[in-house]
Design a protein around this motif. Structure first.
Motif, PDB file in Angstrom:
ATOM      1  N   GLN A  45      36.741  50.595  40.965  1.00  0.00           N
ATOM      2  CA  GLN A  45      36.895  49.503  41.928  1.00  0.00           C
ATOM      3  C   GLN A  45      36.870  48.217  41.113  1.00  0.00           C
ATOM      4  O   GLN A  45      35.859  47.873  40.505  1.00  0.00           O
ATOM      5  CB  GLN A  45      35.750  49.533  42.949  1.00  0.00           C
ATOM      6  N   VAL A  46      37.993  47.515  41.063  1.00  0.00           N
ATOM      7  CA  VAL A  46      38.138  46.359  40.170  1.00  0.00           C
ATOM      8  C   VAL A  46      38.300  45.082  40.991  1.00  0.00           C
ATOM      9  O   VAL A  46      39.178  44.996  41.844  1.00  0.00           O
ATOM     10  CB  VAL A  46      39.355  46.539  39.232  1.00  0.00           C
ATOM     11  N   GLU A  47      37.428  44.101  40.723  1.00  0.00           N
ATOM     12  CA  GLU A  47      37.580  42.771  41.314  1.00  0.00           C
ATOM     13  C   GLU A  47      38.337  41.933  40.289  1.00  0.00           C
ATOM     14  O   GLU A  47      37.910  41.791  39.142  1.00  0.00           O
ATOM     15  CB  GLU A  47      36.212  42.155  41.600  1.00  0.00           C
ATOM     16  N   MET A  48      39.488  41.388  40.708  1.00  0.00           N
ATOM     17  CA  MET A  48      40.352  40.656  39.773  1.00  0.00           C
ATOM     18  C   MET A  48      40.585  39.232  40.259  1.00  0.00           C
ATOM     19  O   MET A  48      40.552  38.966  41.457  1.00  0.00           O
ATOM     20  CB  MET A  48      41.706  41.370  39.651  1.00  0.00           C
ATOM     21  N   LYS A  49      40.829  38.333  39.295  1.00  0.00           N
ATOM     22  CA  LYS A  49      41.120  36.937  39.601  1.00  0.00           C
ATOM     23  C   LYS A  49      42.475  36.595  39.005  1.00  0.00           C
ATOM     24  O   LYS A  49      42.738  36.895  37.833  1.00  0.00           O
ATOM     25  CB  LYS A  49      40.030  36.043  39.007  1.00  0.00           C
ATOM     26  N   ASN A  50      43.326  35.970  39.813  1.00  0.00           N
ATOM     27  CA  ASN A  50      44.657  35.581  39.361  1.00  0.00           C
ATOM     28  C   ASN A  50      44.536  34.431  38.358  1.00  0.00           C
ATOM     29  O   ASN A  50      43.876  33.430  38.638  1.00  0.00           O
ATOM     30  CB  ASN A  50      45.507  35.161  40.560  1.00  0.00           C
ATOM     31  N   LEU A  51      45.175  34.577  37.196  1.00  0.00           N
ATOM     32  CA  LEU A  51      45.071  33.548  36.157  1.00  0.00           C
ATOM     33  C   LEU A  51      45.879  32.301  36.482  1.00  0.00           C
ATOM     34  O   LEU A  51      45.614  31.235  35.944  1.00  0.00           O
ATOM     35  CB  LEU A  51      45.531  34.112  34.809  1.00  0.00           C
ATOM     36  N   ARG A  52      46.881  32.419  37.336  1.00  0.00           N
ATOM     37  CA  ARG A  52      47.727  31.257  37.628  1.00  0.00           C
ATOM     38  C   ARG A  52      47.228  30.440  38.808  1.00  0.00           C
ATOM     39  O   ARG A  52      47.237  29.223  38.763  1.00  0.00           O
ATOM     40  CB  ARG A  52      49.161  31.711  37.857  1.00  0.00           C
ATOM     41  N   ASN A  53      46.785  31.105  39.900  1.00  0.00           N
ATOM     42  CA  ASN A  53      46.389  30.326  41.076  1.00  0.00           C
ATOM     43  C   ASN A  53      44.929  30.518  41.487  1.00  0.00           C
ATOM     44  O   ASN A  53      44.475  29.902  42.430  1.00  0.00           O
ATOM     45  CB  ASN A  53      47.316  30.626  42.264  1.00  0.00           C
ATOM     46  N   GLY A  54      44.178  31.394  40.791  1.00  0.00           N
ATOM     47  CA  GLY A  54      42.748  31.544  41.058  1.00  0.00           C
ATOM     48  C   GLY A  54      42.391  32.429  42.233  1.00  0.00           C
ATOM     49  O   GLY A  54      41.218  32.574  42.551  1.00  0.00           O
ATOM     50  N   SER A  55      43.381  33.028  42.915  1.00  0.00           N
ATOM     51  CA  SER A  55      43.062  33.897  44.050  1.00  0.00           C
ATOM     52  C   SER A  55      42.397  35.182  43.555  1.00  0.00           C
ATOM     53  O   SER A  55      42.567  35.574  42.405  1.00  0.00           O
ATOM     54  CB  SER A  55      44.323  34.220  44.852  1.00  0.00           C
ATOM     55  N   LYS A  56      41.645  35.827  44.448  1.00  0.00           N
ATOM     56  CA  LYS A  56      40.927  37.054  44.068  1.00  0.00           C
ATOM     57  C   LYS A  56      41.524  38.257  44.787  1.00  0.00           C
ATOM     58  O   LYS A  56      42.113  38.126  45.856  1.00  0.00           O
ATOM     59  CB  LYS A  56      39.445  36.926  44.408  1.00  0.00           C
ATOM     60  N   LEU A  57      41.334  39.434  44.184  1.00  0.00           N
ATOM     61  CA  LEU A  57      41.875  40.669  44.730  1.00  0.00           C
ATOM     62  C   LEU A  57      40.954  41.815  44.346  1.00  0.00           C
ATOM     63  O   LEU A  57      40.479  41.882  43.214  1.00  0.00           O
ATOM     64  CB  LEU A  57      43.284  40.906  44.149  1.00  0.00           C
ATOM     65  N   ASN A  58      40.668  42.694  45.310  1.00  0.00           N
ATOM     66  CA  ASN A  58      39.931  43.924  45.032  1.00  0.00           C
ATOM     67  C   ASN A  58      40.919  45.069  45.066  1.00  0.00           C
ATOM     68  O   ASN A  58      41.682  45.208  46.021  1.00  0.00           O
ATOM     69  CB  ASN A  58      38.825  44.158  46.075  1.00  0.00           C
ATOM     70  N   GLU A  59      40.920  45.881  44.024  1.00  0.00           N
ATOM     71  CA  GLU A  59      41.897  46.951  43.912  1.00  0.00           C
ATOM     72  C   GLU A  59      41.217  48.206  43.385  1.00  0.00           C
ATOM     73  O   GLU A  59      40.297  48.123  42.575  1.00  0.00           O
ATOM     74  CB  GLU A  59      43.005  46.508  42.956  1.00  0.00           C
ATOM     75  N   ARG A  60      41.699  49.377  43.861  1.00  0.00           N
ATOM     76  CA  ARG A  60      41.197  50.652  43.357  1.00  0.00           C
ATOM     77  C   ARG A  60      42.214  51.235  42.393  1.00  0.00           C
ATOM     78  O   ARG A  60      43.398  51.289  42.693  1.00  0.00           O
ATOM     79  CB  ARG A  60      41.026  51.650  44.507  1.00  0.00           C
ATOM     80  N   PHE A  61      41.735  51.679  41.246  1.00  0.00           N
ATOM     81  CA  PHE A  61      42.599  52.341  40.273  1.00  0.00           C
ATOM     82  C   PHE A  61      42.024  53.732  39.994  1.00  0.00           C
ATOM     83  O   PHE A  61      40.887  53.851  39.562  1.00  0.00           O
ATOM     84  CB  PHE A  61      42.670  51.544  38.963  1.00  0.00           C
ATOM     85  N   ARG A  62      42.803  54.758  40.248  1.00  0.00           N
ATOM     86  CA  ARG A  62      42.392  56.122  39.905  1.00  0.00           C
ATOM     87  C   ARG A  62      42.614  56.312  38.410  1.00  0.00           C
ATOM     88  O   ARG A  62      43.365  55.580  37.778  1.00  0.00           O
ATOM     89  CB  ARG A  62      43.199  57.136  40.714  1.00  0.00           C
ATOM     90  N   SER A  63      41.982  57.330  37.846  1.00  0.00           N
ATOM     91  CA  SER A  63      42.110  57.550  36.401  1.00  0.00           C
ATOM     92  C   SER A  63      43.546  57.892  36.012  1.00  0.00           C
ATOM     93  O   SER A  63      43.968  57.627  34.889  1.00  0.00           O
ATOM     94  CB  SER A  63      41.153  58.637  35.936  1.00  0.00           C
ATOM     95  N   ALA A  64      44.338  58.444  36.943  1.00  0.00           N
ATOM     96  CA  ALA A  64      45.729  58.782  36.638  1.00  0.00           C
ATOM     97  C   ALA A  64      46.646  57.552  36.715  1.00  0.00           C
ATOM     98  O   ALA A  64      47.759  57.574  36.174  1.00  0.00           O
ATOM     99  CB  ALA A  64      46.233  59.858  37.598  1.00  0.00           C
ATOM    100  N   ASP A  65      46.194  56.476  37.373  1.00  0.00           N
ATOM    101  CA  ASP A  65      47.024  55.263  37.493  1.00  0.00           C
ATOM    102  C   ASP A  65      47.158  54.587  36.140  1.00  0.00           C
ATOM    103  O   ASP A  65      46.188  54.459  35.395  1.00  0.00           O
ATOM    104  CB  ASP A  65      46.394  54.272  38.483  1.00  0.00           C
ATOM    105  N   LYS A  66      48.381  54.141  35.848  1.00  0.00           N
ATOM    106  CA  LYS A  66      48.623  53.398  34.606  1.00  0.00           C
ATOM    107  C   LYS A  66      48.769  51.919  34.959  1.00  0.00           C
ATOM    108  O   LYS A  66      49.413  51.575  35.948  1.00  0.00           O
ATOM    109  CB  LYS A  66      49.913  53.877  33.930  1.00  0.00           C
ATOM    110  N   VAL A  67      48.168  51.060  34.164  1.00  0.00           N
ATOM    111  CA  VAL A  67      48.255  49.624  34.399  1.00  0.00           C
ATOM    112  C   VAL A  67      48.543  48.936  33.064  1.00  0.00           C
ATOM    113  O   VAL A  67      48.094  49.384  32.015  1.00  0.00           O
ATOM    114  CB  VAL A  67      46.960  49.099  35.076  1.00  0.00           C
ATOM    115  N   GLU A  68      49.321  47.850  33.116  1.00  0.00           N
ATOM    116  CA  GLU A  68      49.692  47.119  31.899  1.00  0.00           C
ATOM    117  C   GLU A  68      48.544  46.219  31.467  1.00  0.00           C
ATOM    118  O   GLU A  68      48.067  45.396  32.248  1.00  0.00           O
ATOM    119  CB  GLU A  68      50.921  46.237  32.163  1.00  0.00           C
ATOM    120  N   ARG A  69      48.115  46.366  30.236  1.00  0.00           N
ATOM    121  CA  ARG A  69      47.094  45.472  29.686  1.00  0.00           C
ATOM    122  C   ARG A  69      47.811  44.435  28.839  1.00  0.00           C
ATOM    123  O   ARG A  69      48.616  44.764  27.969  1.00  0.00           O
ATOM    124  CB  ARG A  69      46.108  46.253  28.832  1.00  0.00           C
TER     125      ARG A  69
END
Length: 187
Positions: A40-64
Motif C-alpha cells: 500500500q503506497v502513499e505517493m505525492k505528485n512531484l509536479r502539482n503536489g497532489s496525493k494518491l494511495n495505490e496498491r501494488f501487488r508483487s507481480a505488478d511492474k512499475v517504472e522507477r
C-alpha cells in the motif's frame, strides 16, 4: 528506465505511474490472510503536489525514475519564484518558493543547494542539513542554570522560533538542523 516489482517500492523512490511522476512517501507491506501480499503506497505528485494511495501487488511492474542531482546557487526570489544558477554553466532555473515549505526561511543568499532534475525539468530542491543562523531575540543567560536539561525559546534573524540551551545568548551564531528545525550546536 528500470522496472521494479510492486514489493520493491521504498519510501523516497520516484515512480512513473499513470503518466505522472510520483515520489513514494509511505509504504506499508500488507499480507492478508486470504489472497496475495501487496504494498500500500502513499505517493505525492512531484509536479502539482497532489496525493494518491495505490496498491501494488508483487507481480505488478512499475517504472522507477532516476533523478539527476545538481548543486545550484541561490540568487534571488521574484514573484513567488526562487531563482537558482548552475555554477558551471551559469544557466538559471526557477522553482516555486512554496516548494521548500516551512524550511524556506533557512534559504540564504548565495547558498548552494541540491536540485533534482528529470531530463531538463527541475522538480525538487533540498537545503543543506545544517545552516548557521544568528539569534535575534532570546531570554538573557542566567548563571547556574546550565546543569538542568532545559531549553528556552529563541527567535532567529530569519523569524523562525527554535528552542535553545540556556547558555546561548542574543546575537550568537548557532547551527540549526533544517530537517528537524532544531538547535544543533554553537557556530
Amino acid at each position: 528506465m528500470p522496472k521494479i516489482n510492486g514489493n520493491e517500492i521504498r519510501p523516497g523512490n520516484v515512480l512513473e505511474h499513470d503518466g505522472h511522476l510520483w515520489v513514494a512517501v509511505k509504504v506499508d507491506h500488507v499480507k492478508p490472510g486470504k489472497g496475495g501480499a501487496f504494498a500500500q503506497v502513499e505517493m505525492k505528485n512531484l509536479r502539482n503536489g497532489s496525493k494518491l494511495n495505490e496498491r501494488f501487488r508483487s507481480a505488478d511492474k512499475v517504472e522507477r525514475v532516476r533523478l539527476d542531482q545538481k548543486d545550484q546557487q541561490f540568487l534571488y526570489e521574484t514573484d513567488g519564484m526562487l531563482v537558482f544558477m548552475d555554477t558551471e554553466t551559469y544557466e538559471q532555473v526557477e522553482l516555486p518558493a512554496d516548494l521548500l515549505g516551512e524550511r524556506r526561511p533557512f534559504l540564504q543568499d548565495g547558498m548552494t543547494i541540491h536540485i533534482e532534475f528529470y531530463e531538463s525539468e527541475a522538480l525538487n530542491a533540498t537545503l543543506p542539513q545544517k545552516v548557521t543562523c544568528k539569534i535575534a531575540e532570546t531570554e538573557p543567560v542566567v548563571k547556574g542554570q546550565t546543569a538542568a536539561n532545559s531549553f528556552k525559546p529563541a527567535i532567529l534573524d530569519n523569524g523562525v522560533k527554535v528552542m535553545v540551551p540556556p547558555f546561548v545568548g542574543q546575537d550568537e551564531l548557532i547551527v540549526v538542523n533544517t530537517e528537524t528545525m532544531e538547535y544543533a550546536e554553537r557556530a
